[in-house]
Write a protein that holds these residues in place. Structure first.
Motif, PDB file in Angstrom:
ATOM      1  N   ASN A  22      -2.286 -10.700  -1.871  1.00 60.81           N
ATOM      2  CA  ASN A  22      -3.417  -9.927  -2.347  1.00 60.81           C
ATOM      3  C   ASN A  22      -4.542 -10.882  -2.729  1.00 60.81           C
ATOM      4  OD1 ASN A  22      -1.736  -7.614  -2.244  1.00 60.81           O
ATOM      5  ND2 ASN A  22      -1.002  -8.026  -4.327  1.00 60.81           N
ATOM      6  N   LYS A  50      -2.938  -8.693   2.315  1.00 57.99           N
ATOM      7  CA  LYS A  50      -2.231  -7.415   2.213  1.00 57.99           C
ATOM      8  C   LYS A  50      -3.106  -6.359   1.551  1.00 57.99           C
ATOM      9  CE  LYS A  50       2.058  -5.232   0.729  1.00 57.99           C
ATOM     10  NZ  LYS A  50       3.400  -5.407   0.090  1.00 57.99           N
ATOM     11  N   ASN A  51      -3.676  -6.696   0.397  1.00 61.39           N
ATOM     12  CA  ASN A  51      -4.577  -5.800  -0.323  1.00 61.39           C
ATOM     13  C   ASN A  51      -5.779  -6.603  -0.802  1.00 61.39           C
ATOM     14  OD1 ASN A  51      -2.810  -3.274  -0.541  1.00 61.39           O
ATOM     15  ND2 ASN A  51      -1.498  -4.783  -1.546  1.00 61.39           N
ATOM     16  N   PRO A  87      -5.907  -2.049   2.561  1.00 60.53           N
ATOM     17  CA  PRO A  87      -6.355  -1.261   1.406  1.00 60.53           C
ATOM     18  C   PRO A  87      -7.364  -2.043   0.562  1.00 60.53           C
ATOM     19  CG  PRO A  87      -3.982  -1.062   1.677  1.00 60.53           C
ATOM     20  CD  PRO A  87      -4.427  -2.128   2.635  1.00 60.53           C
ATOM     21  N   SER A 144     -11.349   0.132   6.399  1.00 59.02           N
ATOM     22  CA  SER A 144     -10.120   0.620   5.783  1.00 59.02           C
ATOM     23  C   SER A 144     -10.148   2.135   5.583  1.00 59.02           C
ATOM     24  CB  SER A 144      -9.910  -0.066   4.427  1.00 59.02           C
ATOM     25  OG  SER A 144      -8.773   0.457   3.777  1.00 59.02           O
ATOM     26  N   ASP A 166      -7.969   3.307   3.482  1.00 58.78           N
ATOM     27  CA  ASP A 166      -7.438   3.366   2.119  1.00 58.78           C
ATOM     28  C   ASP A 166      -8.423   2.633   1.205  1.00 58.78           C
ATOM     29  OD1 ASP A 166      -6.055   3.312  -0.248  1.00 58.78           O
ATOM     30  OD2 ASP A 166      -4.244   2.362   0.551  1.00 58.78           O
ATOM     31  N   THR A 214     -10.619   2.737  -2.449  1.00 60.45           N
ATOM     32  CA  THR A 214     -10.727   3.296  -3.800  1.00 60.45           C
ATOM     33  C   THR A 214     -11.826   2.552  -4.537  1.00 60.45           C
ATOM     34  OG1 THR A 214      -8.335   3.684  -3.819  1.00 60.45           O
ATOM     35  CG2 THR A 214      -9.485   3.830  -5.937  1.00 60.45           C
ATOM     36  N   TRP A 259      -2.848   0.484  -8.954  1.00 58.68           N
ATOM     37  CA  TRP A 259      -3.286   0.559  -7.565  1.00 58.68           C
ATOM     38  C   TRP A 259      -2.416  -0.320  -6.668  1.00 58.68           C
ATOM     39  CZ3 TRP A 259      -5.432  -2.837  -3.959  1.00 58.68           C
ATOM     40  CH2 TRP A 259      -6.051  -2.250  -2.857  1.00 58.68           C
ATOM     41  N   LEU A 260      -2.124  -1.542  -7.111  1.00 56.50           N
ATOM     42  CA  LEU A 260      -1.270  -2.432  -6.324  1.00 56.50           C
ATOM     43  C   LEU A 260       0.156  -1.900  -6.233  1.00 56.50           C
ATOM     44  CD1 LEU A 260      -2.412  -5.954  -7.583  1.00 56.50           C
ATOM     45  CD2 LEU A 260      -2.780  -4.988  -5.298  1.00 56.50           C
ATOM     46  N   ALA A 319       1.191   1.120  -6.260  1.00 53.73           N
ATOM     47  CA  ALA A 319       1.263   2.257  -5.337  1.00 53.73           C
ATOM     48  C   ALA A 319       1.276   1.821  -3.882  1.00 53.73           C
ATOM     49  CB  ALA A 319       0.074   3.206  -5.594  1.00 53.73           C
ATOM     50  N   ARG A 320       0.901   0.541  -3.643  1.00 51.92           N
ATOM     51  CA  ARG A 320       0.842   0.030  -2.273  1.00 51.92           C
ATOM     52  C   ARG A 320       1.893  -1.062  -2.041  1.00 51.92           C
ATOM     53  NH1 ARG A 320      -3.156   2.268  -4.180  1.00 51.92           N
ATOM     54  NH2 ARG A 320      -4.567   3.522  -2.898  1.00 51.92           N
TER      55      ARG A 320
END
Length: 354
Positions: A142, A165-166, A291, A317, A319, A321, A349-350, A352-353
């Protein structure tokens, strides 16, 4: 309305109160040691030139399987995210179970005059991301980019999406031409080539002066007048001085990187409009397909909210937010509200992913 009447007794009482504050403050100042910052233990995991990547150690082992690398701006020192025990984004993320790393850019000198954005993004950031991935034993990590570091992180994620990844961006400018962007308006017609060719690296004091004059009354006068109210409170005075130390502990800016950032981001708005080249790579935010969590501050005078909101329609993306934080550019790291709201929001948030 009649003439203004002065209450002599009231004025005398205020003067006495002010004098007592100053007297008590002088005594407190005599007891102060040099203020410290960076409260969370950390270990070095990678070093290159002046750059160091640290991993922070919390009170317990992280539960997150994917590490998060903080990419801070070049214009300030990154210890703002770990300023003191009760004002630490890092400490609170660790308490949530996250595994946190950070790039410390160090202090550029004349040897760094010719560093480009390609050197920073496809060089230093890429190798730092790889070092964190190796250290954690994962293929992707991340990335949490802050302010200018967020713009760099967007470029990196667009060029090397397979490594991220995020992506989390905080107070990150995307549209540099919003009407309320004072810095952009000031620099729109600046001759960046003449500026850099003349002075080379950009002095930190010059950068600080520009930032302070965005709000001259508030940042150059009111806060120091208000300091009198806390002169007799050692804890509050130390907090004030710690912030002042961070504000004026700024690195110089590598000349070539500054030139490109001015021309392509502030003047050309190419991060949003397209045509931005970082080395041999063209940055297309449509390639940011991982995301994305975008956090901005509603009262930000450096990165207006609309500048950050523009990210929603720019990234590829599905995804995406965004979170609007009630505060300013600095408050998003250090205010009490930020400590309560921002780290849990990032962690949830992390998680959830995961």
């Amino acid at each position: 309305m009649g003439p203004l009447k002065l209450d002599a007794a009231g004025v005398f009482a205020e003067a006495q109160k002010f004098q007592k504050k100053l007297t008590a403050g002088m005594k407190v100042l005599g007891t102060l040691d040099d203020v410290q910052f960076g409260v969370t233990p950390k270990e070095e995991v990678y070093r290159e030139d002046k750059l160091v990547v640290y991993r922070f150690r919390g009170d317990r082992k992280p539960t997150a399987k994917t590490p998060t690398l903080i990419v801070y701006a070049l214009v300030n020192r990154p210890y703002m995210v770990d300023l003191q025990e009760d004002k630490s984004l890092v400490r609170n993320l660790l308490a949530q179970g996250e595994d946190i790393y950070l790039i410390d850019w160090g202090y550029p000198d004349r040897a760094d005059r010719w560093l480009t954005l390609d050197d920073y993004i496809n060089g230093y950031i890429r190798r730092s991301v790889d070092a964190v991935a190796r250290h954690a034993g994962v293929k992707k990590i991340n990335v949490l980019g802050i302010c200018q570091g967020g713009a760099f992180s967007l470029c990196f994620s667009a060029i090397h999406p397979q490594k991220v990844k995020n992506l989390i961006t905080m107070v990150t400018p995307v549209d540099f031409h919003t009407p309320d962007n004072m810095l952009s308006n000031w620099t729109r017609n600046m001759d960046a080539d003449l500026f850099v060719d003349t002075i080379g690296n950009v002095p930190a004091d010059l950068m600080n002066w520009c930032y302070l004059t965005l709000k001259p009354m508030r940042l150059l006068q009111q806060k120091y007048v208000g300091m009198v109210d806390i002169l007799d409170d050692k804890v509050e005075l130390e907090n004030f001085l710690r912030m002042e130390k961070w504000i004026f502990d700024s690195p110089d800016q590598a000349g070539e990187a500054f030139r490109q950032f001015m021309r392509d981001f502030y003047q050309g708005n190419k991060l949003l409009k397209g045509g931005l080249l970082i080395g041999k790579h063209e940055v297309d935010l449509g390639n940011v397909t991982m995301p994305v969590l975008n956090i901005f501050a509603e009262q930000d005078h450096l990165v207006p909210p609309d500048s950050s909101r523009a990210l929603k329609s720019a990234v590829g993306s599905r995804d995406y937010t965004q979170i609007a934080f009630k505060g300013g550019h600095i408050g998003i790291y250090v205010s009490g509200r930020a400590q309560r709201e921002v780290p849990p929001a990032i962690h949830d948030w992390l998680k959830a992913r995961a």
